[in-house]
Design a protein around this motif. Structure first.
Motif, PDB file in Angstrom:
ATOM      1  N   UNK A  19       1.098  -1.088   0.024  1.00 46.84           N
ATOM      2  CA  UNK A  19      -0.048   0.031  -0.003  1.00 46.84           C
ATOM      3  C   UNK A  19       1.095   1.298  -0.064  1.00 46.84           C
ATOM      4  N   UNK A  20       0.283   2.379  -0.875  1.00 50.30           N
ATOM      5  CA  UNK A  20       1.252   3.572  -0.768  1.00 50.30           C
ATOM      6  C   UNK A  20       0.647   4.486   0.178  1.00 50.30           C
ATOM      7  N   UNK A  54       0.879   1.566 -10.177  1.00 50.33           N
ATOM      8  CA  UNK A  54       1.269   1.812  -8.494  1.00 50.33           C
ATOM      9  C   UNK A  54       0.076   2.928  -8.212  1.00 50.33           C
ATOM     10  N   UNK A  55      -1.109   2.672  -8.564  1.00 54.38           N
ATOM     11  CA  UNK A  55      -2.290   3.411  -8.128  1.00 54.38           C
ATOM     12  C   UNK A  55      -3.363   2.799  -7.376  1.00 54.38           C
ATOM     13  N   UNK A  56      -3.036   1.543  -6.967  1.00 58.05           N
ATOM     14  CA  UNK A  56      -4.211   0.769  -6.275  1.00 58.05           C
ATOM     15  C   UNK A  56      -3.879   0.938  -4.878  1.00 58.05           C
ATOM     16  N   UNK A  57      -5.226   0.944  -4.237  1.00 57.66           N
ATOM     17  CA  UNK A  57      -5.243   1.156  -2.727  1.00 57.66           C
ATOM     18  C   UNK A  57      -6.280  -0.121  -2.337  1.00 57.66           C
ATOM     19  N   UNK A  58      -6.097  -0.787  -1.288  1.00 54.47           N
ATOM     20  CA  UNK A  58      -6.685  -1.993  -0.883  1.00 54.47           C
ATOM     21  C   UNK A  58      -7.205  -1.783   0.660  1.00 54.47           C
ATOM     22  N   UNK A  59      -8.225  -1.683   0.988  1.00 54.69           N
ATOM     23  CA  UNK A  59      -8.931  -1.309   2.175  1.00 54.69           C
ATOM     24  C   UNK A  59      -9.881  -2.473   2.626  1.00 54.69           C
ATOM     25  N   UNK A  60      -9.567  -2.926   4.183  1.00 50.51           N
ATOM     26  CA  UNK A  60     -10.274  -3.767   4.826  1.00 50.51           C
ATOM     27  C   UNK A  60     -11.708  -3.485   5.071  1.00 50.51           C
TER      28      UNK A  60
END
Ligand code: NCD
Length: 654
Positions: free
Chosen positions: A358-359, A437-443
């Protein structure tokens, strides 16, 4: 400087493993080159050890090297709160190689990232113990002459036993058939089975062998085998012919070795208070069976009471030899790693799919509470492989440190600061975001919103089933189940978490209304952090895990589409025991199957379409308190605004 670590058994190719075993032979025969003269090995053991530590130290000294270590890491700076990253940095400036044992899963990997010298994993939590596996393979090969085609029965605590996890991958790679004989509730973790299936094409089938039952009465065995067609074994309850064929095959097995392990009580939450009546034990019974006359017995040691002392005097008990081989095998390994260092060989390429990190300061965390990324964030940053082929088209994160897998819930686009629930239709978009590199993953939505992400608008929705229709469908399913159930006592309704579990409870309630008796309900968590199978609202004094052996199971899910979720659920069921039958009940059948399973009970058929998604909303999880089934399109070609927002992040507002 390039260096070569040994963190998991997958860090070595098959050829390299064979090279190390051959080298071990030479060491055993007395080759005593002082290849480690002038070299220092540091042993950092945060957990107790006798064999691993002493055999490493002996191996290093035999090769002319020397050893530094703390007698106990409790007396090192770890006790003052030093991070493992700092310890690795410092000690790697004193030594040429580090041998690390730690109680956290993934700790050796984390230390390898901070150490300038090679790191060898001597056991990390419940994760892996690759050097024990080298000793095990060496022993097996020495004893039997070859590996391919052998059948090894692995018994005991398969859930926490790190020696088992490394060993089972290696056995699969060398074409060994594996029968697992787990103590109740201590079955192989799902992430290990998944890896075996995904990377080594090992299928799994229940064993009906009476021979094993002669020794272990309470324990069910599972057979893992390399041939492609056996993958179908996962669906054997749906196809009786294959099941019969497999059972015959399994019954004819010749067992070459039993690999026995102790209950890892230090890793069992709340300690182990169980009497262990069903824990697989090897003793006199075993020795008397003619069937096992050529079966050798191995154990990584220490033993507790799962291996009786009578076996010590029998030629088949080879565990002390196995421990003795620790020295030549580790000598071979040290020589191999120092050679690799001299040649500048980097770590073997492990088949890693694109790694995601994650960035954002907030994001998805590993689901394993004992993973180093959860226990010491100063020494590691959560990093994951993305697997796009999870059950039902789910996107799966596999932790780079501990291998645990879990399902992605929300994805976001870091440039446009938008998020939405992950959906199979987003696969290409997410691959593209990952590449840029623009992906974000959230819970959770909370995580996304705390970072200022806003939700994507969802496409137009239609309700295709209302509350009354859902109720009627469940009533009708329950009627059919009753009509087709001969023995209500053996019935077990298992829901696939979360919505399947709710539907399972509702179906059980309908059944209870009709037949006037209590029906047992459980749930399966396909990508959960730990126990995959549990009883829902356990009754007093009853075990948490429902018994599946010889039960008539009704497996319940909300929607069936590709069939992969059901496949995973079936593998969880079989690994816990062999049911009499499994029937499948779903509220919605979308009919596009990748896997040959057919539901026995269906509420409504809705043909699948690439653009349309069906979502079942149940009052137990939704806020609007009404049950309904809706259909919607997340990337609608008519809605060009939304399409561009999702698939062309370069144009999206930033
Ligand atoms: C094992 C370990 O530490 O994982 N022992 C070993 O290294 N030989 C097995 C165990 O502790 O049960």
């Amino acid at each position: 400087m390039t260096k070569r670590d040994l963190i998991t058994i997958e860090d070595l190719t098959d050829q390299e493993i064979e090279e190390i075993l051959d080298l071990a032979d030479a060491m055993l025969a007395g080759a005593r080159e002082r290849v480690c003269a002038e070299k220092i090995m540091a042993t950092l053991f945060y957990e107790p050890s006798t064999r691993t530590r002493l055999s490493f130290e002996a191996a290093m000294q035999r090769l002319g090297g020397s050893v530094i270590s703390c007698p106990d890491m409790k007396f090192s700076s770890a006790a003052k709160g030093e991070s493992i990253a700092d310890t690795a940095r410092v000690v790697s400036s004193y030594a040429d190689i580090l041998v690390v044992r730690h109680y956290w899963d993934g700790a050796a990997q984390a230390m390898a990232e901070y150490a300038d010298v090679p790191v060898i994993n001597a056991g990390d939590g419940s994760h892996e113990h690759p050097t024990q596996t080298l000793c095990d393979l060496y022993t097996l090969k020495k004893e039997k002459g070859y590996l391919k085609g052998l059948t090894v029965v692995i018994c005991g605590d398969l859930k926490h036993g790190r020696t088992i996890h490394s060993l089972i991958y290696a056995l699969a790679r060398f074409g060994v058939h594996v029968v697992t004989l787990a103590a109740g509730g201590l079955e192989l973790p799902h992430y290990v089975l998944e890896r075996l299936q995904r990377e080594h094409h090992y299928g799994l089938a229940p064993v009906s062998s009476e021979d094993l039952h002669a020794v272990f009465t309470e324990t069910d065995a599972i057979y893992l085998t390399p041939d492609r067609p056996h993958q179908l074994a996962l669906f054997t309850q749906v196809d009786g012919t294959i099941q019969t064929r497999l059972q015959k095959m399994a019954a004819g097995l010749k067992f070459d070795a039993f690999y026995v392990t102790r209950r890892q009580k230090e890793r069992i939450k709340g300690g182990s208070t169980e009497s262990g009546a069903d824990y697989p034990r090897i003793g006199e019974n075993f020795l008397r069976e003619r069937r096992f006359k050529d079966t050798v017995i191995m154990h990584p040691l220490p033993r507790v009471d799962e291996l009786s002392h009578e076996v010590d005097r029998d030629r088949r008990g080879i565990y002390f030899k196995q421990a003795a081989y620790g020295v030549p095998v580790r000598m071979a390994l040290l020589q191999f790693l120092f050679d690799a260092l001299r040649k500048g060989a980097v770590r073997a390429v492990v088949k890693r799919e694109a790694l995601y990190e994650s960035r954002e300061p907030l994001g998805a965390l590993c689901s394993n509470g004992n993973c180093v990324t959860r226990t010491e964030s100063a020494s590691s940053r959560p990093r994951f492989e993305l697997l796009f082929t999870g059950p039902g088209g789910a996107l799966i994160l596999r932790c780079f440190y501990c291998d645990h897998q879990f399902k992605v819930r929300y994805v976001g686009h870091a440039k446009s600061r938008r998020y939405c629930p992950y959906d199979i239709t987003l696969e290409d978009t997410v691959r593209d975001w990952l590449k840029r590199d623009e992906l974000a993953i959230f819970d959770s939505i909370k995580q996304a919103e705390e970072l200022g992400y806003e939700p994507y608008r969802s496409g137009p929705q239609r309700t295709i089933m209302g509350e009354a229709q859902i109720r009627a469908a469940l009533e009708q399913i329950s009627e059919q189940i009753l009509e087709e159930s001969e023995d209500l006592d053996s019935l077990l309704v298992l829901g696939i978490r979360t919505k399947g579990s709710i539907l399972a409870l509702r179906i059980a309630r309908e059944l209870e209304k009709r037949c006037g008796r209590k029906i047992e309900v459980g749930e399966i968590e396909v990508y959960g952090p730990g126990d995959d199978l549990r009883r829902l609202s356990p009754a007093d004094g009853e075990p948490e895990t429902p018994r599946v052996k010889d039960r008539s199971i009704i497996l319940v899910d909300d929607v069936i589409h590709t069939g992969r979720t059901v496949k995973s659920a079936l593998s969880i069921i079989f690994k816990c025991g062999r049911p009499r039958s499994v029937r499948l009940a779903v509220l919605i059948d979308r009919g596009h199957r990748e896997v040959p399973v057919k539901p026995n009970y269906v509420g409504k058929h809705i043909p699948s379409s690439e653009r349309e998604r069906v979502r079942v909303k149940l009052r137990e999880v939704e806020h609007d308190e009404k049950d309904k089934v809706i259909i919607y399109s997340i990337i609608s070609p008519d809605n060009s605004d939304q399409r561009s927002a999702l698939s062309a992040p370069a144009d999206a507002k930033s």
